[in-house]
Design a protein around this motif. Sequence first.
Motif, PDB file in Angstrom:
ATOM      1  N   PHE A  77       0.845  -1.199   0.000  1.00 25.98           N
ATOM      2  CA  PHE A  77       0.000   0.000   0.000  1.00 25.98           C
ATOM      3  C   PHE A  77       0.881   1.249   0.000  1.00 25.98           C
ATOM      4  O   PHE A  77       0.662   2.176  -0.783  1.00 25.98           O
ATOM      5  CB  PHE A  77      -0.928  -0.019   1.223  1.00 25.98           C
ATOM      6  N   GLY A  78       1.879   1.279   0.868  1.00 25.04           N
ATOM      7  CA  GLY A  78       2.784   2.426   0.938  1.00 25.04           C
ATOM      8  C   GLY A  78       3.569   2.615  -0.352  1.00 25.04           C
ATOM      9  O   GLY A  78       3.674   3.739  -0.868  1.00 25.04           O
ATOM     10  N   TYR A  79       4.090   1.530  -0.882  1.00 26.67           N
ATOM     11  CA  TYR A  79       4.858   1.598  -2.127  1.00 26.67           C
ATOM     12  C   TYR A  79       3.990   2.099  -3.282  1.00 26.67           C
ATOM     13  O   TYR A  79       4.396   2.980  -4.044  1.00 26.67           O
ATOM     14  CB  TYR A  79       5.447   0.225  -2.465  1.00 26.67           C
ATOM     15  N   GLU A  80       2.791   1.523  -3.426  1.00 32.02           N
ATOM     16  CA  GLU A  80       1.922   1.910  -4.537  1.00 32.02           C
ATOM     17  C   GLU A  80       1.468   3.365  -4.419  1.00 32.02           C
ATOM     18  O   GLU A  80       1.365   4.075  -5.428  1.00 32.02           O
ATOM     19  CB  GLU A  80       0.725   0.967  -4.623  1.00 32.02           C
ATOM     20  N   THR A  81       1.213   3.822  -3.205  1.00 31.52           N
ATOM     21  CA  THR A  81       0.818   5.210  -2.997  1.00 31.52           C
ATOM     22  C   THR A  81       1.972   6.151  -3.353  1.00 31.52           C
ATOM     23  O   THR A  81       1.780   7.153  -4.044  1.00 31.52           O
ATOM     24  CB  THR A  81       0.359   5.431  -1.549  1.00 31.52           C
ATOM     25  N   LEU A  84       2.440   6.288  -7.127  1.00 32.12           N
ATOM     26  CA  LEU A  84       1.454   7.173  -7.744  1.00 32.12           C
ATOM     27  C   LEU A  84       1.851   8.642  -7.569  1.00 32.12           C
ATOM     28  O   LEU A  84       1.815   9.422  -8.528  1.00 32.12           O
ATOM     29  CB  LEU A  84       0.063   6.935  -7.141  1.00 32.12           C
ATOM     30  N   ALA A  85       2.220   9.013  -6.356  1.00 34.17           N
ATOM     31  CA  ALA A  85       2.575  10.409  -6.076  1.00 34.17           C
ATOM     32  C   ALA A  85       3.809  10.836  -6.866  1.00 34.17           C
ATOM     33  O   ALA A  85       3.828  11.904  -7.468  1.00 34.17           O
ATOM     34  CB  ALA A  85       2.807  10.604  -4.584  1.00 34.17           C
ATOM     35  N   ARG A  86       4.829  10.008  -6.875  1.00 31.33           N
ATOM     36  CA  ARG A  86       6.059  10.341  -7.610  1.00 31.33           C
ATOM     37  C   ARG A  86       5.852  10.339  -9.115  1.00 31.33           C
ATOM     38  O   ARG A  86       6.568  11.016  -9.837  1.00 31.33           O
ATOM     39  CB  ARG A  86       7.170   9.368  -7.245  1.00 31.33           C
ATOM     40  N   HIS A  92      -4.661  10.509  -7.447  1.00 31.14           N
ATOM     41  CA  HIS A  92      -4.867   9.062  -7.303  1.00 31.14           C
ATOM     42  C   HIS A  92      -4.216   8.562  -6.016  1.00 31.14           C
ATOM     43  O   HIS A  92      -4.764   7.697  -5.332  1.00 31.14           O
ATOM     44  CB  HIS A  92      -4.306   8.308  -8.502  1.00 31.14           C
ATOM     45  N   ALA A  93      -3.045   9.112  -5.695  1.00 30.41           N
ATOM     46  CA  ALA A  93      -2.372   8.722  -4.454  1.00 30.41           C
ATOM     47  C   ALA A  93      -3.215   9.096  -3.242  1.00 30.41           C
ATOM     48  O   ALA A  93      -3.402   8.287  -2.326  1.00 30.41           O
ATOM     49  CB  ALA A  93      -0.994   9.374  -4.368  1.00 30.41           C
ATOM     50  N   LEU A  94      -3.738  10.308  -3.250  1.00 29.86           N
ATOM     51  CA  LEU A  94      -4.589  10.746  -2.146  1.00 29.86           C
ATOM     52  C   LEU A  94      -5.864   9.916  -2.072  1.00 29.86           C
ATOM     53  O   LEU A  94      -6.289   9.504  -0.988  1.00 29.86           O
ATOM     54  CB  LEU A  94      -4.933  12.229  -2.302  1.00 29.86           C
ATOM     55  N   ALA A  95      -6.452   9.652  -3.225  1.00 32.13           N
ATOM     56  CA  ALA A  95      -7.660   8.812  -3.257  1.00 32.13           C
ATOM     57  C   ALA A  95      -7.362   7.421  -2.710  1.00 32.13           C
ATOM     58  O   ALA A  95      -8.175   6.851  -1.976  1.00 32.13           O
ATOM     59  CB  ALA A  95      -8.201   8.714  -4.682  1.00 32.13           C
TER      60      ALA A  95
END
Length: 120
Positions: A77-81, A84-86, A92-95
Motif C-alpha cells: 500500500f505504501g509503495y503503490e501510494t 502514484l505520487a512520484r 490518485h495517491a490521495l484517493a
Amino acid sequence: MTVLLIAVGAALGAPLRYLTDRAVQARHDSLLPWGTLTVNVAGSLLLGVLLAVPAGPAVTALVGTGFCGALTTWSTFGYETLRLARGGARRHALANVLLSVAAGLAAATLGYALGRALAG
C-alpha cells in the motif's frame, strides 16, 4: 506451537494475496491499486470478525497473525501510494490513501458487528 500456526496461516495468506491482487488488478484499467485495496479490506473484515468471536490464542495466531498478516499488505500500500505520487498522479495517491483507510476501518467495523451477531 504458536510460531508454527503463524507460519501455516502465512503460507495460506501470502499466495492468496498475490493471486487475488493479480486477478482484481487484471479487471481494472486504472491507476488505483484495486488488488491491494481488495486484500486489505478483506483482511480488515476478517480481523473484525475474529476480534468479535470468542477465539482462543491458537486461532488468533493462525488466522489473525498468520493468515491476515500475510493477506494484507501495508508495505505494498505504501509503495503503490508513493509510486502514484512520484509519477505525478497525486490525486490518485490521495484517493488511494483515503479510500484504503476508510474502507479498511468500515470493513473492520462491519466484521466486528457480524462477528458479534454470529457469536450471539
